[in-house]
Design an enzyme around this catalytic site. Structure first.
Site, PDB file in Angstrom:
ATOM      1  N   TYR A 176       1.227   1.144  13.958  1.00 53.32           N
ATOM      2  CA  TYR A 176       2.055   2.055  13.178  1.00 53.32           C
ATOM      3  C   TYR A 176       1.595   3.492  13.304  1.00 53.32           C
ATOM      4  O   TYR A 176       0.421   3.782  13.417  1.00 53.32           O
ATOM      5  CB  TYR A 176       2.159   1.627  11.714  1.00 53.32           C
ATOM      6  CG  TYR A 176       0.872   1.493  10.937  1.00 53.32           C
ATOM      7  CD1 TYR A 176       0.518   2.448   9.977  1.00 53.32           C
ATOM      8  CD2 TYR A 176       0.035   0.408  11.122  1.00 53.32           C
ATOM      9  CE1 TYR A 176      -0.640   2.313   9.230  1.00 53.32           C
ATOM     10  CE2 TYR A 176      -1.115   0.261  10.375  1.00 53.32           C
ATOM     11  CZ  TYR A 176      -1.455   1.220   9.441  1.00 53.32           C
ATOM     12  OH  TYR A 176      -2.605   1.092   8.703  1.00 53.32           O
TER      13      TYR A 176
ATOM     14  N   HIS B 140       0.812  -1.215   0.000  1.00 54.69           N
ATOM     15  CA  HIS B 140       0.000   0.000   0.000  1.00 54.69           C
ATOM     16  C   HIS B 140       0.848   1.268   0.000  1.00 54.69           C
ATOM     17  O   HIS B 140       1.942   1.289   0.549  1.00 54.69           O
ATOM     18  CB  HIS B 140      -0.885   0.045   1.254  1.00 54.69           C
ATOM     19  CG  HIS B 140      -1.811  -1.113   1.369  1.00 54.69           C
ATOM     20  ND1 HIS B 140      -2.244  -1.573   2.586  1.00 54.69           N
ATOM     21  CD2 HIS B 140      -2.401  -1.907   0.434  1.00 54.69           C
ATOM     22  CE1 HIS B 140      -3.068  -2.606   2.410  1.00 54.69           C
ATOM     23  NE2 HIS B 140      -3.167  -2.821   1.102  1.00 54.69           N
TER      24      HIS B 140
ATOM     25  N   ASP C 244      -6.251  -5.836  -2.509  1.00 57.65           N
ATOM     26  CA  ASP C 244      -4.850  -6.216  -2.680  1.00 57.65           C
ATOM     27  C   ASP C 244      -4.668  -7.240  -3.799  1.00 57.65           C
ATOM     28  O   ASP C 244      -3.673  -7.205  -4.520  1.00 57.65           O
ATOM     29  CB  ASP C 244      -4.267  -6.735  -1.367  1.00 57.65           C
ATOM     30  CG  ASP C 244      -4.115  -5.629  -0.334  1.00 57.65           C
ATOM     31  OD1 ASP C 244      -4.191  -4.440  -0.693  1.00 57.65           O
ATOM     32  OD2 ASP C 244      -3.922  -5.968   0.849  1.00 57.65           O
TER      33      ASP C 244
END
Length: 182
Positions: free
Chosen positions: A131, A62, A169
């Site tokens: 993250y 991504h 994806d």
């Protein structure tokens, strides 16, 4: 905090000092002053994210073509194989990738600068992945490069099963057809 360079100079591995005893452990997981000195610039993180995934889940590759995000990633439960791919056409490392195992045991963190595609494969039964990002999520600008692009040639660990992908994806672009940074 120990900082280790990778073969792509902008991608860094951070290993905090962990102080443990019979009660558990303590570590400083982020220090803005030390982080800024290591990456050579002031970084302002604006968003923290947390995902949980099962064994075999592969998320990525991504990136956001506008509002590109730098990401400081780590695993607090389980283990993943984490990947950063340089998609800055003007870079001498364009199209190259770095892969690092991040786990609750090794406490490693990976700095994925803006201009990189990012993904990870879950190696453990489950993994909690945290993250920090330098810009906000912008779904209109999100792009995906297919995880098994032959031009990139990522050597994902063999976990004895095909990866579980989201529809987005699975439909990712090839590197050759991807919208990349100049």
């Amino acid at each position: 905090m120990n900082v280790t360079a990778t073969h792509i100079p902008d991608v860094l591995i951070f290993e905090p000092k962990v102080f443990g005893d019979t009660r558990g452990f303590f570590m400083e997981s982020f220090n803005g002053k030390q982080f800024g000195a290591a990456v050579g610039m002031s970084v302002n993180f604006v968003q923290d994210n947390h995902s949980r995934s099962s064994r075999g889940v592969l998320r990525g590759l991504h990136y956001q073509i506008q509002q590109p995000q730098g990401k400081l990633v780590r695993v607090v439960r389980g283990a993943v194989f984490d990947v950063a791919v340089d998609i800055r056409r003007s870079s001498s490392t364009f199209g190259q990738w770095v892969g690092v195992e991040l786990s609750e045991e090794n406490h490693r963190q990976l700095w994925v600068p803006p201009g990189f595609a990012h993904g990870f494969l879950v190696l453990s039964e489950t993994a909690d992945f945290l993250y920090k990002t330098t810009d906000y999520y912008a779904p209109a600008h999100e792009r995906s490069i297919v995880w098994d692009d032959l031009d990139i040639g990522i050597m994902w660990p063999d976990i004895g099963m095909p990866p579980a992908l989201s529809a987005k994806d699975a439909a990712g672009s090839t590197m050759a057809a991807a919208e990349v940074f100049s």
